[in-house]
Design an enzyme around this catalytic site. Structure first.
Site, PDB file in Angstrom:
ATOM      1  CG  HIS A   1       0.440  19.961 -45.489  1.00 13.12           C
ATOM      2  ND1 HIS A   1       1.413  19.042 -45.779  1.00 13.12           N
ATOM      3  CD2 HIS A   1      -0.039  20.373 -46.706  1.00 13.12           C
ATOM      4  CE1 HIS A   1       1.518  18.901 -47.097  1.00 13.12           C
ATOM      5  NE2 HIS A   1       0.650  19.706 -47.680  1.00 13.12           N
TER       6      HIS A   1
ATOM      7  CG  ASP B   1       7.369  18.703 -41.514  1.00 11.76           C
ATOM      8  OD1 ASP B   1       8.087  19.324 -42.302  1.00 11.76           O
ATOM      9  OD2 ASP B   1       6.176  18.441 -41.733  1.00 11.76           O
TER      10      ASP B   1
ATOM     11  CG  HIS C   1       3.085  10.731 -43.442  1.00 15.97           C
ATOM     12  ND1 HIS C   1       2.443  10.228 -44.543  1.00 15.97           N
ATOM     13  CD2 HIS C   1       3.615  11.912 -43.808  1.00 15.97           C
ATOM     14  CE1 HIS C   1       2.612  11.066 -45.551  1.00 15.97           C
ATOM     15  NE2 HIS C   1       3.308  12.102 -45.138  1.00 15.97           N
TER      16      HIS C   1
HETATM   17  N1  CMC Z   1       1.186  12.445 -31.709  1.00 18.03           N
HETATM   18  C1  CMC Z   1       0.377  11.694 -30.934  1.00 18.03           C
HETATM   19  N2  CMC Z   1      -0.609  10.901 -31.410  1.00 18.03           N
HETATM   20  C2  CMC Z   1      -0.773  10.888 -32.753  1.00 18.03           C
HETATM   21  C3  CMC Z   1       0.038  11.641 -33.614  1.00 18.03           C
HETATM   22  C4  CMC Z   1       1.044  12.432 -33.050  1.00 18.03           C
HETATM   23  N3  CMC Z   1       1.850  13.175 -33.830  1.00 18.03           N
HETATM   24  N4  CMC Z   1      -0.366  11.429 -34.884  1.00 18.03           N
HETATM   25  C5  CMC Z   1      -1.389  10.578 -34.815  1.00 18.03           C
HETATM   26  N5  CMC Z   1      -1.626  10.254 -33.520  1.00 18.03           N
HETATM   27  C6  CMC Z   1      -2.628   9.282 -33.040  1.00 18.03           C
HETATM   28  C7  CMC Z   1      -4.021   9.873 -33.084  1.00 18.03           C
HETATM   29  O1  CMC Z   1      -4.349  10.510 -31.880  1.00 18.03           O
HETATM   30  C8  CMC Z   1      -4.841   8.640 -33.351  1.00 18.03           C
HETATM   31  O2  CMC Z   1      -4.957   7.938 -32.137  1.00 18.03           O
HETATM   32  P1  CMC Z   1      -6.357   7.186 -31.757  1.00 18.03           P
HETATM   33  O3  CMC Z   1      -6.469   6.097 -32.778  1.00 18.03           O
HETATM   34  O4  CMC Z   1      -6.166   6.717 -30.372  1.00 18.03           O
HETATM   35  O5  CMC Z   1      -7.425   8.233 -31.897  1.00 18.03           O
HETATM   36  C9  CMC Z   1      -3.969   7.806 -34.264  1.00 18.03           C
HETATM   37  O6  CMC Z   1      -2.615   8.189 -33.951  1.00 18.03           O
HETATM   38  C10 CMC Z   1      -4.215   8.040 -35.746  1.00 18.03           C
HETATM   39  O7  CMC Z   1      -4.061   9.449 -36.004  1.00 18.03           O
HETATM   40  P2  CMC Z   1      -4.887  10.268 -37.069  1.00 18.03           P
HETATM   41  O8  CMC Z   1      -4.975  11.687 -36.630  1.00 18.03           O
HETATM   42  O9  CMC Z   1      -6.166   9.548 -37.365  1.00 18.03           O
HETATM   43  O10 CMC Z   1      -3.951  10.143 -38.333  1.00 18.03           O
HETATM   44  P3  CMC Z   1      -4.074  11.003 -39.641  1.00 18.03           P
HETATM   45  O11 CMC Z   1      -3.598  10.139 -40.726  1.00 18.03           O
HETATM   46  O12 CMC Z   1      -5.424  11.611 -39.781  1.00 18.03           O
HETATM   47  O13 CMC Z   1      -3.060  12.197 -39.387  1.00 18.03           O
HETATM   48  C11 CMC Z   1      -1.102  13.490 -39.279  1.00 18.03           C
HETATM   49  C12 CMC Z   1      -1.784  12.280 -39.915  1.00 18.03           C
HETATM   50  C13 CMC Z   1       0.249  13.733 -39.978  1.00 18.03           C
HETATM   51  C14 CMC Z   1      -1.959  14.737 -39.492  1.00 18.03           C
HETATM   52  C15 CMC Z   1      -0.915  13.224 -37.760  1.00 18.03           C
HETATM   53  O14 CMC Z   1      -0.074  12.105 -37.568  1.00 18.03           O
HETATM   54  C16 CMC Z   1      -0.344  14.434 -37.018  1.00 18.03           C
HETATM   55  O15 CMC Z   1      -1.103  15.310 -36.603  1.00 18.03           O
HETATM   56  N6  CMC Z   1       1.014  14.519 -36.858  1.00 18.03           N
HETATM   57  C17 CMC Z   1       1.605  15.661 -36.226  1.00 18.03           C
HETATM   58  C18 CMC Z   1       1.747  16.783 -37.235  1.00 18.03           C
HETATM   59  C19 CMC Z   1       2.833  16.523 -38.236  1.00 18.03           C
HETATM   60  O16 CMC Z   1       3.949  16.148 -37.881  1.00 18.03           O
HETATM   61  N7  CMC Z   1       2.532  16.782 -39.520  1.00 18.03           N
HETATM   62  C20 CMC Z   1       3.501  16.634 -40.602  1.00 18.03           C
HETATM   63  C21 CMC Z   1       3.096  15.539 -41.527  1.00 18.03           C
HETATM   64  S1  CMC Z   1       4.391  15.080 -42.668  1.00 18.03           S
HETATM   65  C22 CMC Z   1       4.662  16.405 -43.700  1.00 18.03           C
HETATM   66  C23 CMC Z   1       3.464  17.013 -44.322  1.00 18.03           C
HETATM   67  O17 CMC Z   1       2.512  16.334 -44.712  1.00 18.03           O
HETATM   68  O18 CMC Z   1       3.486  18.220 -44.474  1.00 18.03           O
END
Ligand code: CMC
Length: 423
Positions: free
Chosen positions: A263, A358, A302
């Site tokens: 986050h 971010d 996201h």
């Molecule tokens: N890098 C590589 N792969 C990713 C990433 C990433 N940053 N984010 C998602 N994926 C992949 C994930 O592995 C999954 O692939 P598969 O379908 O093959 O298993 C697919 O994309 C869907 O990901 P998810 O984890 O199910 O998506 P989510 O909605 O649960 O997670 C998230 C959202 C923001 C936690 C995630 O994208 C992430 O970890 N991003 C990196 C951390 C980040 O930048 N966070 C800041 C978010 S914005 C500001 C805030 O909210 O504070």
């Protein structure tokens, strides 16, 4: 008749028809009508709307963000953080007199009790400023016991002003402690962002001269971080608030949720990642590693945006303004190369992974001299307005009760206790 949906229970042929409400929501009570024992299994709330809210609108597919109807682009360009905070909390932009009164209120509540200062001086020498902020915000509830009167509107308004006014003070104190510098008291003649910069950086000069480009850039970043509907920390705020805890305790819980690297901790993690990558030449190898599951591309992806995060676009522009004053950040080239590769790579395209808020903010903070540990703190300061707006909305919403999700029990069936000697 508007759009409806009919759900049939194939076990007995009973069915129920319900209207599809705003934003494509259907009431879960429809299921209870079919069978009071039915539950929706929705880990991490992927398809669950937990409240009705009129504060922030996000369309993740089209990359749209609006507060109380106003597009984030217009607010970032024409408004200020305190004006946006007022808008989030009151629902309308303030008149000149209302804004002046609000600014005055906030600026005369920036000081903290001296015991808060002493309390902050007792942390471990290398305490993370975000940990200090979370604990100190929680501790504020012990200084303002009246805050428990959450249904008294005047008392509530006072705590809101206190929290918005004191967050920069606590944030700057946390930084000064970690570098062993004396705390700088607020200068109430300065605007919100400039006062924070003065508390961060002032040394022996009688009055800190704030670079107007930097304070404006910080204010824009504050506007961009002010609210983002039901994200993890806002959900924490609402969940704790739903038990009628005081706003300091609920805000501390929200800040704790923000601290996590998925986050608000992501901006700090982005910088760590860029430093680990080290050079533009290493970018393709790093991307390959991410695709093989060796870590994530921090600052990408996201839950809601499946398009470029509109805040990331504005931040990229702000970065150029800041770099023109303080010099570019050497990590910028690595970030731009990462973005280029990721936006054209099938792995990221198929998953609709775009830069989020971010990705570039940490580089601005670093170029402006903020240590990495302060990045999430810089997110927590402005998000306080959003948290509080949601808290007020929650308390006034007759549909809300204490947050208490159900579960799907998958543990062992009933069994008898086994005495120690028989295990
Ligand atoms: N890098 C590589 N792969 C990713 C990433 C990433 N940053 N984010 C998602 N994926 C992949 C994930 O592995 C999954 O692939 P598969 O379908 O093959 O298993 C697919 O994309 C869907 O990901 P998810 O984890 O199910 O998506 P989510 O909605 O649960 O997670 C998230 C959202 C923001 C936690 C995630 O994208 C992430 O970890 N991003 C990196 C951390 C980040 O930048 N966070 C800041 C978010 S914005 C500001 C805030 O909210 O504070």
């Amino acid at each position: 008749m508007g759009d409806t949906i009919t759900i049939t229970d194939d076990r007995n042929g009973r069915s129920v028809t319900v209207a599809i409400g705003p934003d494509g929501t259907i009431p879960s009570s429809a299921l209870r009508q079919l069978d009071p024992g039915l539950r929706v299994y929705d880990p991490a709330f992927l398809s669950t709307a937990s409240c009705a809210s009129s504060i922030t609108y996000v369309d993740g597919d089209r990359g749209i963000l609006r507060h109380r109807g106003y597009p984030i682009e217009q607010l970032a360009e024409r408004s200020t953080y305190l004006e946006v905070a007022y808008l989030l909390l009151h629902g309308e932009l303030p008149t000149i007199d209302q804004l002046e009164a609000w600014r005055h209120e906030v600026s005369v509540h920036t000081y903290v009790h001296e015991n808060v200062k002493h309390f902050m001086q007792q942390f471990h020498y290398d305490a993370h400023p975000m940990g200090m902020l979370v604990s100190t915000v929680a501790a504020l509830s012990t200084f303002y016991p009246d805050a428990k009167q959450i249904f008294d509107e005047q008392v509530r308004a006072k705590q809101i002003v206190r929290l918005i006014a004191k967050m920069p003070t606590l944030a700057a104190f946390a930084h000064r402690f970690s570098v062993g510098m004396p705390f700088v008291y607020p200068d109430n003649s300065l605007d919100y962002a400039s006062n924070f910069l003065s508390m961060m950086w002032r040394v022996a000069e009688p009055r800190f001269e704030v670079d107007p480009v930097l304070s404006h850039a910080l204010d824009v970043l504050f506007v961009l971080h002010a609210d983002h509907e039901q994200n993890c920390s806002t959900t924490a705020m609402r969940t704790v608030g739903s038990s009628h805890a005081d706003p300091y305790s609920a805000t501390a819980a929200a800040a704790a949720a923000l601290y996590g690297p998925l986050h608000g901790g992501a901006n700090e993690a982005v910088l760590q990642m860029l430093e680990r990558i080290g050079s533009v030449e290493q970018v393709p190898a790093f991307i390959e590693g991410v695709k093989q599951g060796k870590g994530r591309l921090m600052g990408f992806g996201h839950r809601v945006y499946k398009n470029y995060d509109p805040r990331a676009r504005i931040i990229k522009r702000t970065a150029d303004e800041v770099f023109a004053v303080v010099g570019s950040n050497p990590l910028l080239d690595i970030a731009l190369a990462l973005e280029d590769v990721a936006l054209s790579d099938d792995y990221f395209v198929e998953r609709k992974l775009y830069p989020n808020v971010d990705f570039y903010s940490g580089m601005i903070y670093q170029a402006a001299g903020f240590p990495r540990e302060m990045f999430t703190v810089l997110f927590a300061i402005p998000r306080t307005a959003g948290w509080l707006a949601h808290w007020v909305e929650l308390l006034g919403d007759p549909a809300q009760r204490i947050a208490r999700p159900r579960q799907q029990y998958v543990g062992p069936p009933a069994r008898d206790y086994v005495p120690m000697e028989d295990r």
